[in-house]
Design a protein around this motif. Structure first.
Motif, mmCIF file in Angstrom:
data_model
loop_
_atom_site.group_PDB
_atom_site.id
_atom_site.type_symbol
_atom_site.label_atom_id
_atom_site.label_comp_id
_atom_site.label_asym_id
_atom_site.label_seq_id
_atom_site.Cartn_x
_atom_site.Cartn_y
_atom_site.Cartn_z
ATOM 1 N N ASP A 47 0.781 -1.314 0.064
ATOM 2 C CA ASP A 47 -0.168 0.068 0.133
ATOM 3 C C ASP A 47 0.771 1.214 0.148
ATOM 4 O OD1 ASP A 47 -1.814 2.250 0.347
ATOM 5 O OD2 ASP A 47 -3.042 0.890 1.852
ATOM 6 N N THR A 48 0.491 2.262 -0.824
ATOM 7 C CA THR A 48 1.076 3.305 -0.755
ATOM 8 C C THR A 48 0.317 4.400 -1.490
ATOM 9 O OG1 THR A 48 3.443 4.494 -1.535
ATOM 10 C CG2 THR A 48 2.191 3.254 -3.289
ATOM 11 N N LEU A 59 5.270 10.916 -0.634
ATOM 12 C CA LEU A 59 4.866 9.676 -1.161
ATOM 13 C C LEU A 59 4.816 8.767 0.055
ATOM 14 C CD1 LEU A 59 3.789 7.595 -3.444
ATOM 15 C CD2 LEU A 59 6.129 7.010 -3.856
ATOM 16 N N ASN A 102 4.745 5.998 3.175
ATOM 17 C CA ASN A 102 5.062 4.452 3.113
ATOM 18 C C ASN A 102 3.870 3.886 3.797
ATOM 19 O OD1 ASN A 102 7.781 3.718 2.206
ATOM 20 N ND2 ASN A 102 8.447 5.270 3.743
ATOM 21 N N GLY A 103 3.005 3.630 3.112
ATOM 22 C CA GLY A 103 1.518 3.119 3.491
ATOM 23 C C GLY A 103 0.479 4.242 3.588
ATOM 24 N N GLU A 145 -0.748 -1.014 6.045
ATOM 25 C CA GLU A 145 0.503 -0.647 6.448
ATOM 26 C C GLU A 145 1.012 -1.838 5.495
ATOM 27 O OE1 GLU A 145 4.030 -0.625 9.805
ATOM 28 O OE2 GLU A 145 2.001 -1.091 10.184
ATOM 29 N N SER A 146 2.087 -1.602 4.679
ATOM 30 C CA SER A 146 2.540 -2.720 3.826
ATOM 31 C C SER A 146 3.239 -3.855 4.641
ATOM 32 C CB SER A 146 3.438 -2.211 2.904
ATOM 33 O OG SER A 146 3.006 -1.355 2.010
ATOM 34 N N PHE A 160 8.577 -0.572 4.278
ATOM 35 C CA PHE A 160 8.183 0.339 3.611
ATOM 36 C C PHE A 160 8.392 0.237 1.926
ATOM 37 C CE2 PHE A 160 9.576 3.611 7.459
ATOM 38 C CZ PHE A 160 8.289 3.282 8.170
ATOM 39 N N ASN A 220 8.470 2.138 -0.447
ATOM 40 C CA ASN A 220 9.000 3.190 -1.207
ATOM 41 C C ASN A 220 10.587 3.136 -1.181
ATOM 42 O OD1 ASN A 220 6.685 4.392 -1.353
ATOM 43 N ND2 ASN A 220 6.793 6.041 -0.215
ATOM 44 N N GLY A 259 -4.625 6.762 -2.791
ATOM 45 C CA GLY A 259 -3.447 5.730 -2.984
ATOM 46 C C GLY A 259 -4.109 4.731 -3.656
ATOM 47 N N ARG A 261 -3.667 0.109 -2.842
ATOM 48 C CA ARG A 261 -3.358 -0.986 -2.365
ATOM 49 C C ARG A 261 -3.405 -2.399 -2.832
ATOM 50 N NH1 ARG A 261 -8.186 0.106 0.592
ATOM 51 N NH2 ARG A 261 -9.069 -1.820 1.151
#
Length: 378
Positions: free
Chosen positions: A41-42, A60, A62-63, A67-68, A93, A95, A373, A375
């Protein structure tokens, strides 16, 4: 017939056939499975007053809504209605391709035994019973597996995960109970740094879900000092609409400094964020989610938090609002937009309610966040 070949090593094909037969026999004795799962997800996020100096931020992230993470979930049938289970999960993260520095590499890491009649006992780092009760029953945006940048009730759950934990879970039809004990591990002071927890939740398929939980963490240095938390709430679904409401309370003894080996944050981090300056904190929260069609969720949520500090400078309050629209373009992929607005007064700052990885805001400020975003779950 070549007698030397008969007496010598068997051909490779015979060996492989024997190995396959052995594997089939073992599989018949105990069925096992391992599942790889995860979420990436970002989002692009704009936030006002993103630091204590009052500067805005465009990033951008990180999630975003989630949360990834990736993980392994496994079980092995050992007979008699019993199985061995394990789970390993890493938060990362996308990214930069790095693990989330706020957590261990495997933020979830446990192994245990599950019985069809006696329940489940797991050992390792796992979600505490307080957080389990909220997640099962009345968490905001319940259709989301995790929320990374904005879910303030998570800040009331003492870090959500606990290390060194033994947790027993038992279920009777729609009623689930959890009991836990996290070991402090200090020589000569068995209770120092330990945590006990309990929760009960009623979660049928629909329409009513209820839950309640309790946590008590002891400081590892000042072992007589406690950090206690309570929660209760419920959700009701009628048609395509779900209404949820919850309450959570945190109380800290004056001597509690956050020296607990079971939490995700160091005492220095907790002090910097003001977590150890509260005497009591009470949160009321709720929301409405509307399912539109089969793949679109629209949600509105509100949180009201009241804090009493260990000193007058710690007194404060916060009011937070959020709206979310999330559309599944497939079974595993979603596009979303989100907006949140927060008002922090007195000794409450944004990072206290959104965590170390969350977006910080200074005391006495307002904060607006907007993001869109993508995901994908696997």
């Amino acid at each position: 017939m070549n007698l030397e070949m008969t007496r010598g090593p068997r051909p490779l094909s015979v060996f492989l056939t024997g190995l396959a037969l052995y594997g089939a026999t073992e599989a018949a004795r105990a069925q096992s499975s391992v599942t790889l799962y995860g979420l990436v997800d970002t989002a692009v996020r704009y936030t006002t007053h993103a630091d204590t100096a009052g500067n805005d931020r465009l990033q951008l992230a990180n999630g975003g809504l989630g949360e990834s993470h990736w993980g392994l979930l496994g079980s092995e049938d050992i007979g008699g209605g019993n199985s061995v289970v394990f789970q390993l999960e890493n938060r990362f993260f996308p990214n930069g391709g790095t693990s989330d520095p706020s957590y261990p590499f495997f933020n979830t890491a446990f192994v245990g035994v599950r019985s069809s009649t006696l329940g489940r006992l797991t050992l390792g780092r796992q979600v505490n019973p307080f957080a389990s009760a909220v997640l099962r029953s009345y968490v905001t945006n319940a259709w989301l597996p995790t929320v990374y940048l904005f879910r303030p009730e998570v800040g009331m759950a003492q870090g959500v995960w606990a290390s060194n934990m033994a947790k027993y879970t038992v279920r009777w039809q729609d009623l689930t109970m959890e009991l836990s004990y996290a070991f402090g591990g200090a020589a000569g002071a068995f209770g120092a740094g330990s945590q006990i927890g309990a929760s009960v939740s009623y979660a049928p398929a629909w329409p009513l879900r209820l839950g309640a939980g309790y946590l008590d963490t002891r400081d590892a240095v000042n072992s007589s000092a406690h950090f206690k938390s309570w929660t209760a709430g419920g959700a009701y679904t009628f048609g395509n609409t779900t209404v949820s409401a919850g309450w959570a309370m945190n109380r800290e003894d004056r001597a509690y400094l956050g020296n607990a080996p079971n939490g995700p944050y160091t005492p220095a981090q907790l002090t910097a964020l003001g977590f150890t300056q509260l005497s009591s904190r009470e949160m009321f929260f709720g929301g409405v989610t509307q399912l539109v069609g089969t793949r679109t969720h629209v949600s509105a949520n509100v949180w009201r938090t009241l804090q009493v500090g260990k000193t007058a400078s710690g007194n404060g309050n916060a009011t937070q609002f959020q709206v979310v629209a999330d559309h599944g373009v497939s079974r595993r992929t979603s596009l979303y937009i989100e907006a949140d607005y927060s008002l922090y007064r007195g000794g409450l700052v944004g990072a206290q309610l959104q965590g170390v990885s969350g977006v910080s805001a200074a005391s006495g400020s307002t904060q607006l966040g907007v993001m869109g975003g993508l995901r994908h779950a696997f």
